[in-house]
Design an enzyme around this catalytic site. Structure first.
Site, short mmCIF file in Angstrom:
data_model
loop_
_atom_site.label_atom_id
_atom_site.label_comp_id
_atom_site.label_asym_id
_atom_site.label_seq_id
_atom_site.Cartn_x
_atom_site.Cartn_y
_atom_site.Cartn_z
N ARG A 192 56.25 103.49 8.61
CA ARG A 192 57.61 103.29 9.14
C ARG A 192 57.86 101.82 9.52
NH1 ARG A 192 56.06 108.05 11.61
NH2 ARG A 192 57.22 109.83 10.79
N SER A 240 33.78 127.71 2.17
CA SER A 240 34.69 126.62 1.79
C SER A 240 33.84 125.38 1.52
CB SER A 240 35.70 126.38 2.91
OG SER A 240 35.02 126.11 4.10
N GLN A 296 49.34 95.19 9.68
CA GLN A 296 50.16 95.03 10.89
C GLN A 296 49.32 94.46 12.03
OE1 GLN A 296 51.97 98.91 11.47
NE2 GLN A 296 53.21 98.74 9.62
N HIS A 309 49.18 101.06 0.35
CA HIS A 309 47.81 101.61 0.30
C HIS A 309 47.23 101.46 -1.11
CE1 HIS A 309 47.81 103.57 4.27
NE2 HIS A 309 49.10 103.71 4.07
N ASP A 364 40.36 135.22 2.33
CA ASP A 364 41.23 134.70 3.40
C ASP A 364 42.58 135.39 3.30
OD1 ASP A 364 39.26 132.87 3.80
OD2 ASP A 364 40.35 131.14 2.98
N CYS A 386 47.85 98.56 5.34
CA CYS A 386 48.99 99.12 6.08
C CYS A 386 48.89 98.77 7.57
CB CYS A 386 49.09 100.62 5.83
SG CYS A 386 50.76 101.23 6.10
N GLU A 401 44.37 101.86 -2.03
CA GLU A 401 43.29 102.82 -2.28
C GLU A 401 43.73 104.02 -3.13
OE1 GLU A 401 44.66 102.18 0.68
OE2 GLU A 401 44.73 103.93 2.00
N ASP A 410 42.59 116.55 -2.40
CA ASP A 410 42.05 116.90 -3.71
C ASP A 410 42.85 116.25 -4.85
OD1 ASP A 410 39.67 118.38 -3.46
OD2 ASP A 410 40.79 120.11 -2.72
N1 GLN Z 1 51.68 103.33 11.94
C1 GLN Z 1 52.09 102.31 11.03
C2 GLN Z 1 53.49 102.57 10.49
O1 GLN Z 1 53.96 103.68 10.52
C3 GLN Z 1 51.11 102.18 9.87
C4 GLN Z 1 51.06 103.39 9.01
C5 GLN Z 1 49.87 103.41 8.07
O2 GLN Z 1 48.91 102.70 8.27
N2 GLN Z 1 49.92 104.23 7.06
O3 GLN Z 1 54.13 101.68 10.00
#
Ligand code: GLN
Length: 550
Positions: A461, A13, A384, A506, A147, A380, A508, A71
């Site tokens: 969340r 792999s 926070q 995010h 596999d 994210c 990224e 991927d």
């Molecule tokens: N744990 C946090 C939430 O659920 C941040 C999640 C994250 O960074 N993707 O809001």
């Protein structure tokens, strides 16, 4: 009708089937073809959303909120394609829909079996992504031939080859030719065995992509061609290289796209790779250097932050620099060790994450960045933590927290929205996928994006608690991006700081090597500026020391 390329892997792999598939996607696009990609994953989880990043690496989020295999991140970064959840098939999801159909009575009382019911479901998923506007679907079969879990997938693609006109499918097998230092030889035997295994499932490869640490000689190439029964020019050797973005160029040089197009009877102009080549050159010839501290929980498995790392590389290259990442285990950024971990960084990044472990270290790292003017980017969970840190240090709420980490905190600056209740099924209960944010005029964020509304991918969340919004603002935090209905803060920034930005989403997932994400671009530019100014300070200090000593 779309033509299909299937990519299987043998010997071991982690041979880079994903990068090979993504690179082929790039090459076919550069020939003017419309391409899409898909990954078939043999595990029984319905999606990787609930899998531990330590085991599986990052969860890549698509526009439509699919939680998918990493991927797919490579596929999107190498091509111009925007994928959807349909591009990631797992055994769990296949069985889930077959069982749902069985319960509904769709199979009219038949005995439900792997062949034909599971294989039909898999074939249906493969055909589904080959829509009218697509010339070529590239499907990567996860796992390694042999596999037990991959058997239904191999059977499904074997059947598809029969169903499709012969010029509409092409099978690529990726293997490893190891180098034995003792006898100073490249060994083709594992490759031969792996093709024998593939054949035992009724699949004959058309193309062999052979990974090796040094170039294959003619004898090895002839042997592979003979034993694996492929044309000599269909033995494509990919020698290890440090920069993954150079792989399309290497594979093109080795003739991969030409052989695939010949097999698929596709006539196109040669690929135009000039821009990609220039980009790779920029990466390889970067003069400056920048060191970013990545403070996270899964730092022992860098794949857990794959898209973040790639985004840093994209932004660094665009700024003429190479990035060095210092992997900082969040639990250790506490007390005595904190300083040694954070010293000498040009920028601090706190990525996403779940759960309480390492939270205090992340908050400590953010305090350091805020107080010492170190460029900071929070993604994210990173946003926070920045809000928690601000609530504690600036607003004076010493126990401020997120209810994720302290459900009884007196100051829940981060909280669940009222309409979110506890749920038993942990899959897909988050805010997932693309959401708009309107940017606040006059902010650094708005300047970086150069747009007034942006669309970014979410997976979380918790949210900034609206009850604390005015207090946070009065304390000096700027809300640089807000949902169009004003309900959710999406981006924060601190003025009077060289670069301090946090996003609830995010970024990224949308950075590309030839088009870095604006937030990463701005972050790296600020980090470089800091590096230059600190090195000037050091030079001035050392020349002063010399003068003083002379
Ligand atoms: N744990 C946090 C939430 O659920 C941040 C999640 C994250 O960074 N993707 O809001």
């Amino acid at each position: 009708m779309a033509k299909h390329v299937f990519v299987t892997g043998g010997v071991t792999s982690s041979l880079g089937k994903g990068i090979t598939s993504a690179s082929l996607g790039r090459l076919l696009e550069a020939r003017g073809l419309r391409v899409t990609l898909q990954k078939l994953d043999p595990y029984i989880n319905v999606d990787p959303g609930t899998m531990n990043p330590f085991e599986h690496g990052e969860v890549f989020v698509t526009d439509d909120g699919g939680e998918t295999d990493l991927d797919l991140g490579h596929y999107e970064r190498f091509t111009g394609v925007r994928l959807s959840r349909d591009s990631n098939v797992t055994t769990g999801s296949v069985y889930q829909s077959v069982i749902r159909k069985e319960r509904r009575g769709d199979y009219l009382g038949a005995t439900v079996q792997v062949i034909p019911h599971i294989t039909n479901e898999i074939k249906g998923r493969i055909r589904k992504v080959g829509k009218e506007d697509i010339d070529v679907v590239i499907t990567e079969v996860g796992g390694t031939v042999g596999d037990i879990e991959s058997l239904p997938y191999l059977e499904a693609i074997r059947q598809l080859r029969k169903e499709l006109p012969s010029q509409d499918s092409c099978f690529i097998h990726v293997t490893l030719v190891p180098y034995l230092a003792t006898s100073e030889e490249l060994k083709t035997k594992p490759t031969q065995h792996s093709v024998a295994e593939l054949r035992s499932h009724g699949i004959m490869p058309d193309v062999m992509v052979v990974r090796s640490s040094r170039p294959l000689d003619d004898a090895a190439r002839r042997k592979i061609s003979l034993f694996c029964d492929v044309e000599p020019d269909a033995v494509i050797n990919l020698v290890d290289i440090p920069n993954i973005y150079a792989v399309p160029l290497e594979l093109n040089e080795a003739g991969l796209d030409a052989v695939v197009c010949r097999k698929l009877d596709l006539e196109t102009d040669p690929p135009d790779l000039a821009d990609w080549e220039a980009m790779v050159l920029r990466m390889d010839e970067a003069k400056d250097e920048v060191t970013i501290g990545l403070v996270g929980k899964y730092v022992d498995l860098p794949d857990a932050y794959l898209s973040v790392v790639e985004s840093l590389k994209h932004a660094a290259a665009a700024n003429g620099a190479a990035v060095t990442i210092r992997w900082i285990p969040a639990e250790e950024v506490d007390g005595l060790l904190a300083e040694s971990h954070l010293e000498g960084l040009d920028g601090i990044l706190v990525p996403g994450g779940f759960g309480i472990r390492g939270i205090e270290g992340k908050i400590e790292a953010i305090r350091h960045a805020r107080e010492h003017d170190v460029p900071f980017l929070g993604l994210c969970l990173g946003l926070q933590c920045a809000v928690i840190e601000f609530g504690r240090s600036v607003l004076g709420h010493s126990n401020a927290n997120s209810t994720e980490f302290d459900p009884t905190t007196p100051d829940p600056v981060i909280d669940l929205m009222e309409d979110q209740n506890d749920v038993e099924d942990m899959g897909g209960t988050m805010r997932l996928g693309i959401y708009p944010a309107k940017l606040t005029p006059g902010t650094l964020t708005e300047r970086l994006y150069g747009e007034s509304v942006v669309y970014e991918r979410h997976r979380h969340r918790w949210e900034i608690n609206n009850r604390y919004r005015s207090e946070l603002e009065e304390g000096g935090l700027v809300f640089a991006g807000i949902s169009p209905d004003d309900r959710l803060v999406e981006i924060i920034e601190l003025p009077d700081h060289p670069f301090f930005i946090g996003s609830q989403f995010h970024p990224e997932f949308k950075s590309r090597p030839d088009n870095p994400h604006p937030l990463f671009d701005g972050f790296i530019a600020a980090a470089l500026k800091r590096r230059r100014s600190t090195s000037t300070e050091e030079t001035v200090a050392s020349s002063e020391a010399v003068t003083a000593g002379s």
